[in-house]
Design an enzyme around this catalytic site. Structure first.
Site, PDB file in Angstrom:
ATOM      1  CG  HIS A  92      -0.514  -0.275   2.403  1.00  9.76           C
ATOM      2  ND1 HIS A  92      -0.415  -1.038   3.361  1.00  9.76           N
ATOM      3  CD2 HIS A  92      -0.012   1.117   2.970  1.00  9.76           C
ATOM      4  CE1 HIS A  92       0.656  -0.680   4.483  1.00  9.76           C
ATOM      5  NE2 HIS A  92       0.825   0.138   4.815  1.00  9.76           N
ATOM      6  CG  HIS A 134       3.685   4.170   5.004  1.00 10.03           C
ATOM      7  ND1 HIS A 134       2.373   5.138   6.403  1.00 10.03           N
ATOM      8  CD2 HIS A 134       3.152   3.466   5.049  1.00 10.03           C
ATOM      9  CE1 HIS A 134       1.569   3.989   6.511  1.00 10.03           C
ATOM     10  NE2 HIS A 134       2.692   2.830   5.912  1.00 10.03           N
ATOM     11  CD  GLU A 177       3.452  -0.488   7.163  1.00 10.68           C
ATOM     12  OE1 GLU A 177       2.966   0.680   6.721  1.00 10.68           O
ATOM     13  OE2 GLU A 177       2.933  -1.279   7.998  1.00 10.68           O
TER      14      GLU A 177
HETATM   15 CO    CO Z   1       1.312   1.444   6.427  1.00 10.03          CO
END
Ligand code: CO
Length: 133
Positions: free
Chosen positions: A7, A78, A129
């Site tokens: 994502h 992020h 991430e």
């Molecule tokens: Co995330």
């Protein structure tokens, strides 16, 4: 090590407006979900090949609040890459001179899977991430 883009997370100053905008473009948009342990309310925009997470601060110590103070119009917060083995992430990052945030151990992320974050100063200014698949 990294496989799919899981994502892209975008911090937004108005969650309803952002959700409406993506919905009006034909995307599948979830209802808002409160994640108190992560200090965010999130709306998931599901696309055929990835997801966008619209993040809005929840609670007094939200990690998103400071970001929105610096970026009042919102911004990319992020990106998240899937990894097969979260356990190998710290050593692989260390090999390329990138720092892991926090104490270096994986935590359970917003999707119930172990995650680690790399320092944005070591990734072209982007918070990255890594999520165990
Ligand atoms: Co995330």
């Amino acid at each position: 090590m990294i496989t799919w883009l899981n994502h892209i997370a975008i911090a937004v100053p108005d969650l309803d407006a952002a959700a409406t905008q993506y919905r009006s473009l034909g995307a599948e948009v979830s209802v808002p979900q409160n994640l108190p342990e992560h200090g965010v309310t999130v709306v998931f925009v599901t696309l055929p090949n990835t997801k966008i997470e619209l993040l809005y601060p929840l609670g007094a110590n939200s990690p998103i609040s400071m970001f929105l103070q610096r970026n009042p119009a919102g911004g990319v917060h992020h990106v998240c890459f899937e990894v097969n083995d979260i356990g190998e992430v710290p050593a692989r990052l260390s090999d390329i001179g990138a720092r892991v945030l926090g104490d270096g151990s994986a935590k359970i992320g917003a999707h119930g899977k172990p995650v680690l974050f790399a320092h944005p100063k070591d990734f072209q200014g982007v918070l990255v991430e890594f999520e165990q698949t």
